[in-house]
Design a protein around this motif. Structure first.
Motif, PDB file in Angstrom:
ATOM      1  N   ALA A 173      23.897  33.812   4.622  1.00  0.00           N
ATOM      2  CA  ALA A 173      24.865  32.722   4.789  1.00  0.00           C
ATOM      3  C   ALA A 173      25.265  32.149   3.410  1.00  0.00           C
ATOM      4  N   THR A 189      27.265  28.821   1.380  1.00  0.00           N
ATOM      5  CA  THR A 189      28.079  27.674   1.524  1.00  0.00           C
ATOM      6  C   THR A 189      29.151  27.814   0.234  1.00  0.00           C
ATOM      7  N   VAL A 193      22.045  29.049   8.430  1.00  0.00           N
ATOM      8  CA  VAL A 193      23.058  28.275   7.919  1.00  0.00           C
ATOM      9  C   VAL A 193      22.458  26.832   7.291  1.00  0.00           C
ATOM     10  N   PHE A 245      31.669  19.345   5.646  1.00  0.00           N
ATOM     11  CA  PHE A 245      31.443  20.886   5.889  1.00  0.00           C
ATOM     12  C   PHE A 245      32.527  21.337   6.861  1.00  0.00           C
ATOM     13  N   HIS A 246      33.241  22.248   6.390  1.00  0.00           N
ATOM     14  CA  HIS A 246      34.087  22.925   7.251  1.00  0.00           C
ATOM     15  C   HIS A 246      33.423  24.171   7.672  1.00  0.00           C
ATOM     16  N   SER A 247      33.896  24.702   9.239  1.00  0.00           N
ATOM     17  CA  SER A 247      33.356  25.559   9.708  1.00  0.00           C
ATOM     18  C   SER A 247      34.370  26.250  10.904  1.00  0.00           C
ATOM     19  N   ASP A 248      33.685  27.320  11.385  1.00  0.00           N
ATOM     20  CA  ASP A 248      34.542  27.856  12.535  1.00  0.00           C
ATOM     21  C   ASP A 248      33.553  27.227  13.725  1.00  0.00           C
ATOM     22  N   TYR A 277      26.957  26.605  14.283  1.00  0.00           N
ATOM     23  CA  TYR A 277      27.511  25.448  13.618  1.00  0.00           C
ATOM     24  C   TYR A 277      27.933  24.466  14.738  1.00  0.00           C
ATOM     25  N   MET A 329      35.710  21.000  11.930  1.00  0.00           N
ATOM     26  CA  MET A 329      35.821  22.335  12.681  1.00  0.00           C
ATOM     27  C   MET A 329      37.424  23.126  12.847  1.00  0.00           C
TER      28      MET A 329
END
Length: 88
Positions: free
Chosen positions: A2, A4, A26, A45-48, A53, A71
């Motif tokens: 993982a 970042t 993560v 913190f941007h994620s899917d 997450y 997200m």
């Protein structure tokens, strides 16, 4: 593995490796970036919308590190190679 990645310069600021892909993996990557001092105060913190997450453990880690979660919308898998007006 993982990672970042900082959006400012696309540099890997935290990483973690394990033989599984659970939330704690993560969390470890985000915590490393934070410990190394490579994130600005109160970052986003941007994620899917993956289960790692959206887990309670990951949310607790972000809260403890004073990070805000972001997200993408459901189904927003468009990249720079594809415009929103083109057929899927």
């Amino acid at each position: 593995m993982a990672t970042t990645i900082g959006l400012f310069n696309r540099e890997v600021v935290g990483h973690a490796m394990a033989e599984h892909l659970r939330a704690d993996l993560v969390c470890d990557a985000v915590e490393l970036a934070h410990r190394r001092g490579l994130v600005q105060p109160e970052p986003v913190f941007h994620s899917d919308r993956g289960s790692r997450y959206t887990s309670a453990d990951f949310r607790a880690t972000l809260t403890r590190l004073r990070m805000r979660a972001s997200m993408g919308r459901l189904g927003s898998c468009y990249g720079p190679w594809r415009s929103r007006s083109s057929p899927a």
